[in-house]
Design a protein around this motif. Structure first.
Motif: not given
Length: 108
Positions: A31, A85, A88-89, A93
């Motif tokens: 990310l 966001t 959560e990602e 992951r």
């Protein structure tokens, strides 16, 4: 790929510390550069550092987050929707990385 033993995961920091570090680090690196670095770092240092991974069975992992810290950091960053966001990602992951590292699914 690391040989996984669900019973050893009960004492995960003794038996699987390196694998846990790898999963969290890989998720963060995936990310990095895609989201606001201030938010990503705040989540990593202040929320994920106090999170707890659990093995649910059938190759599934769950990351339990410290609710109070989530709320504190969400407020501190001042961008609640973006914070949610990214959080959560990151969690998705990390769970995916744990499945991959322990051989429950192949790398994408």
């Amino acid at each position: 790929m690391t040989e996984f033993d669900p019973e050893k995961f009960e004492d995960k920091y003794v038996h699987y510390f390196e694998e846990l570090q790898e999963a969290y680090s890989n998720a963060y690196n995936q990310l990095h550069g895609r989201y606001d670095s201030e938010i990503l770092k705040a989540i990593d240092r202040n929320v994920l550092s106090e999170s707890e991974p659990f093995y649910e069975g059938d190759g599934k992992f769950r990351i339990e987050l410290p609710d109070e810290r989530v709320e504190e950091v969400r407020s501190a960053v001042g961008k609640p929707e973006q914070f949610d966001t990214v959080l959560e990602e990151l969690v998705m992951r990390i769970e995916a990385e744990l499945r991959r590292i322990f051989g429950f699914e192949s790398a994408d």
